[in-house]
Write an enzyme that holds these catalytic residues in place. Structure first.
Site, PDB file in Angstrom:
ATOM      1  CE  LYS A 171      -1.841   2.785   2.760  1.00 22.31           C
ATOM      2  NZ  LYS A 171      -1.658   3.978   1.899  1.00 22.31           N
ATOM      3  N   GLY A 224       6.797   5.137   8.183  1.00 23.84           N
ATOM      4  CA  GLY A 224       5.938   6.319   8.247  1.00 23.84           C
ATOM      5  C   GLY A 224       6.128   7.036   9.568  1.00 23.84           C
ATOM      6  CB  SER A 225       4.156   9.647  11.169  1.00 26.97           C
ATOM      7  OG  SER A 225       2.895   8.990  11.213  1.00 26.97           O
ATOM      8  CD  GLU A 246      13.075   0.784   9.386  1.00 25.24           C
ATOM      9  OE1 GLU A 246      13.665   1.767   9.871  1.00 25.24           O
ATOM     10  OE2 GLU A 246      13.547  -0.365   9.388  1.00 25.24           O
ATOM     11  CB  CYS A 280      13.008   9.010   7.864  1.00 21.90           C
ATOM     12  SG  CYS A 280      14.056   7.926   6.904  1.00 21.90           S
ATOM     13  CD  GLU A 379       9.940  13.057  11.097  1.00 24.21           C
ATOM     14  OE1 GLU A 379       8.812  12.597  11.350  1.00 24.21           O
ATOM     15  OE2 GLU A 379      10.829  12.400  10.533  1.00 24.21           O
TER      16      GLU A 379
HETATM   17  P1  NAD Z   1       2.250   8.595   7.640  1.00 24.68           P
HETATM   18  O1  NAD Z   1       2.527   7.829   8.883  1.00 24.68           O
HETATM   19  O2  NAD Z   1       1.154   9.589   7.655  1.00 24.68           O
HETATM   20  O3  NAD Z   1       1.902   7.582   6.452  1.00 24.68           O
HETATM   21  C1  NAD Z   1       2.735   6.525   6.095  1.00 24.68           C
HETATM   22  C2  NAD Z   1       1.908   5.440   5.438  1.00 24.68           C
HETATM   23  O4  NAD Z   1       0.980   4.925   6.376  1.00 24.68           O
HETATM   24  C3  NAD Z   1       1.073   5.923   4.253  1.00 24.68           C
HETATM   25  O5  NAD Z   1       1.014   4.907   3.282  1.00 24.68           O
HETATM   26  C4  NAD Z   1      -0.288   6.128   4.887  1.00 24.68           C
HETATM   27  O6  NAD Z   1      -1.337   6.047   3.952  1.00 24.68           O
HETATM   28  C5  NAD Z   1      -0.323   4.990   5.873  1.00 24.68           C
HETATM   29  N1  NAD Z   1      -1.256   5.159   6.992  1.00 24.68           N
HETATM   30  C6  NAD Z   1      -1.690   6.315   7.566  1.00 24.68           C
HETATM   31  N2  NAD Z   1      -2.565   6.040   8.568  1.00 24.68           N
HETATM   32  C7  NAD Z   1      -2.658   4.687   8.636  1.00 24.68           C
HETATM   33  C8  NAD Z   1      -3.390   3.790   9.469  1.00 24.68           C
HETATM   34  N3  NAD Z   1      -4.198   4.227  10.423  1.00 24.68           N
HETATM   35  N4  NAD Z   1      -3.237   2.458   9.266  1.00 24.68           N
HETATM   36  C9  NAD Z   1      -2.410   2.004   8.316  1.00 24.68           C
HETATM   37  N5  NAD Z   1      -1.712   2.799   7.483  1.00 24.68           N
HETATM   38  C10 NAD Z   1      -1.838   4.133   7.651  1.00 24.68           C
HETATM   39  O7  NAD Z   1       3.638   9.219   7.213  1.00 24.68           O
HETATM   40  P2  NAD Z   1       3.932  10.174   5.959  1.00 24.68           P
HETATM   41  O8  NAD Z   1       3.469  11.519   6.329  1.00 24.68           O
HETATM   42  O9  NAD Z   1       3.466   9.544   4.703  1.00 24.68           O
HETATM   43  O10 NAD Z   1       5.525  10.087   5.937  1.00 24.68           O
HETATM   44  C11 NAD Z   1       6.321  10.846   6.728  1.00 24.68           C
HETATM   45  C12 NAD Z   1       6.791  10.066   7.938  1.00 24.68           C
HETATM   46  O11 NAD Z   1       7.470   8.879   7.550  1.00 24.68           O
HETATM   47  C13 NAD Z   1       7.804  10.840   8.741  1.00 24.68           C
HETATM   48  O12 NAD Z   1       7.523  10.731  10.106  1.00 24.68           O
HETATM   49  C14 NAD Z   1       9.129  10.154   8.429  1.00 24.68           C
HETATM   50  O13 NAD Z   1      10.124  10.298   9.382  1.00 24.68           O
HETATM   51  C15 NAD Z   1       8.703   8.747   8.269  1.00 24.68           C
HETATM   52  N6  NAD Z   1       9.713   7.990   7.515  1.00 24.68           N
HETATM   53  C16 NAD Z   1      10.497   7.098   8.168  1.00 24.68           C
HETATM   54  C17 NAD Z   1      11.485   6.401   7.497  1.00 24.68           C
HETATM   55  C18 NAD Z   1      12.364   5.404   8.196  1.00 24.68           C
HETATM   56  O14 NAD Z   1      12.991   4.592   7.525  1.00 24.68           O
HETATM   57  N7  NAD Z   1      12.441   5.417   9.499  1.00 24.68           N
HETATM   58  C19 NAD Z   1      11.669   6.620   6.128  1.00 24.68           C
HETATM   59  C20 NAD Z   1      10.853   7.556   5.486  1.00 24.68           C
HETATM   60  C21 NAD Z   1       9.861   8.225   6.191  1.00 24.68           C
END
Ligand code: NAD
Length: 475
Positions: A171, A224-225, A246, A280, A379
């Site tokens: 996804k 993600g976050s 991550e 990230c 962040e």
């Molecule tokens: P996000 O957490 O909003 O979304 C990430 C993914 O999760 C997206 O595909 C989103 O659609 C999905 N998602 C959102 N809510 C969900 C839920 N309730 N259940 C399941 N999936 C859900 O993050 P973002 O704004 O897309 O990305 C930025 C974040 O990602 C930042 O915090 C960044 O640090 C982090 N990030 C971490 C790494 C790492 O390797 N540690 C790498 C890149 C980005």
């Protein structure tokens, strides 16, 4: 290109579609099928059926590896087109998208080589037994990735999962599904059997949540976050899913007084402004030893002012468009908070447009930042650097570790003993010494503390896509 859902090697429409916007031009880019719960269920069923099929279960590991090599080859053949799509969807400069695609190719090649090298052990147990372990695929993997490195982060999960014999439902982020769909197209062309890789764009709160809750998904591999990661952790308890998370970061980039200052300033600049700061591991907290503080800040501010936002397709552009209007507003709200909290703005700070359009933000540097300020503790995920000052090594380490996050860190010094000492003292999954922001499929990547757990990349990632089975044979 295909913009429907890839389920069981077929392109399926969905009752809903949604429109993507090119963040650099504000023009409509594509209309994409929007997966809901029913489509997620169909994708999981397809992945499960493939996992249980004779065709996939009995495919020799080396043949599985060859499929991954083939995916890498096809990605390479279409690399220029894929990089263009990534830039149009994400807003990052084309030269960065080319690097992303090159790394995705490397990642598939790296894990292709691992497919037939995953082995168990023979165990020196007491008694008249022959005991050994088998490494078996963990099962159906739900891979959920963010919008900052859409293809690259998908490859970090899809390649090791397939190498280990898992099947995958990918996804992508709602904002950036296009290169994930291209990857799906390529996987089908490479000969992956139906259901081995399914690609289902959809909103996190519905499509992502449905994947997390699904009983037939064995593992969620999430990037993600931190906030969403925490929610996933709670929700996954219901089905005792395996998890790798991550998450976010607020990484310290530490410049000591004895560093090669020209290199350190370049490293500080790339550490925060590469990828528009939507990285990230961005070195978003710059910690500078008092003795060189004024020099560093002056040089950095000068460089930041010259780093003007530009058309992502211009080969000279080094600062592209922020991924969306919403993210642009978030970044600007942090800049406003920095000013309100009393940090000193020495470069940037404003939104920008290129040819009258786009969601750009200037390369921004705050000096005099302190713990307790929002721009230091949270962040931002944008091109905003907070500079803090420290007096000595002990204070530098303390300041570096004063964060809920622990994803990465940078150290700039010519003193080799200090470099290793500080690298050990810092609580982060990756430490770069006299360099920043380098990645390789062979180097594990992941977080300490609120930056998550588990590792992407390297041999370590494969552990998270396998279960260990112990077999006892009475002799
Ligand atoms: P996000 O957490 O909003 O979304 C990430 C993914 O999760 C997206 O595909 C989103 O659609 C999905 N998602 C959102 N809510 C969900 C839920 N309730 N259940 C399941 N999936 C859900 O993050 P973002 O704004 O897309 O990305 C930025 C974040 O990602 C930042 O915090 C960044 O640090 C982090 N990030 C971490 C790494 C790492 O390797 N540690 C790498 C890149 C980005």
């Amino acid at each position: 290109m295909k913009t429907d859902l890839l389920i069981g090697n077929e392109w399926r429409s969905a009752p809903k579609r949604y429109c993507l916007t090119n963040p650099a031009t504000e023009e409509p880019l594509a209309e994409v099928a929007d997966a809901g719960e029913a489509e997620i269920d169909a994708a999981v069923q397809a992945a499960r059926a493939c996992l249980d099929s004779k065709e996939w279960r009995e495919l020799p590991a080396r043949k599985r590896g060859q499929l991954l090599y083939r995916i890498a080859e096809l990605l390479e053949q279409r690399a220029p087109e894929i990089a263009e799509v990534e830039t149009k969807n994400n807003g990052k400069p084309l030269f960065e998208s080319k690097i992303d695609v090159a790394m995705a190719i490397e990642t598939f090649r790296y894990y292709a080589g691992w497919a037939d090298k995953l082995t168990g052990d023979t165990l020196p147990v007491s008694g008249n037994f022959f005991a050994y372990t088998l490494r078996e695929p963990v099962g159906v993997v739900g891979a959920i990735v963010p919008w900052n490195f859409p293809l690259n982060l998908a490859s970090w999960k899809v390649a090791p999962a397939l190498a280990a014999g898992c099947t995958v439902v990918l996804k992508p982020a709602h904002e950036t599904p296009l290169t994930a769909l291209l990857l799906g197209e390529i996987a089908v062309a490479a000969g992956l059997p139906p259901g081995a890789l399914n690609v289902v764009p959809g909103p996190g709160a519905t499509a992502g949540a449905a994947l997390v809750r699904h009983r037939l998904v064995d593992k969620i591999a999430f990037t993600g976050s931190t906030e969403v990661g925490q929610w996933i952790m709670r929700e996954a308890a219901g089905t005792v899913k395996r998890l790798t998370l991550e998450l976010g970061g607020k990484s310290p980039n530490i410049i000591f007084g004895d560093a090669d200052l020209a290199a350190a300033v370049r490293g500080a600049q790339n550490g925060i402004f590469y990828g528009k700061g939507e990285v990230c591991a961005a070195g978003s907290r710059l910690l500078v030893e008092r003795a060189v503080h004024d020099q560093v800040v002056e040089q950095l501010a000068e460089r930041a002012k010259k780093l003007t936002p530009g058309d992502p397709f211009d080969k000279n552009t080094r600062l592209g468009a922020i991924v969306s209007k919403r993210q642009q507003e978030t970044v600007l709200s942090y800049i406003a908070a920095g000013e309100k909290d009393g940090a000193r703005l020495v470069a940037g700070g404003k939104p920008a447009k290129v040819n009258g359009k786009g969601y750009y933000v200037e390369a921004t540097v705050f000096d005099g930042a302190k713990p307790g300020m929002k721009i230091v503790d949270e962040e931002i995920f944008g091109p905003v650097l907070s500079v803090l000052t420290f007096e000595n090594e002990a204070e530098g380490i303390q300041l570096a570790n004063r964060s809920m996050y622990g994803l990465a860190a940078g150290i700039w010094t010519k003193d080799v003993q200090k470099a290793h000492r500080v690298a050990r003292a810092i609580k982060a999954g990756t430490v770069w010494v006299n360099t920043y922001n380098f990645y390789d499929p062979a180097a594990p990547f992941g977080g300490y503390k609120f930056s998550g757990f588990g590792r992407d990349l390297g041999r370590e990632a494969l552990d998270h896509y396998t279960e260990v089975k112990t077999v006892w044979v009475g002799l």
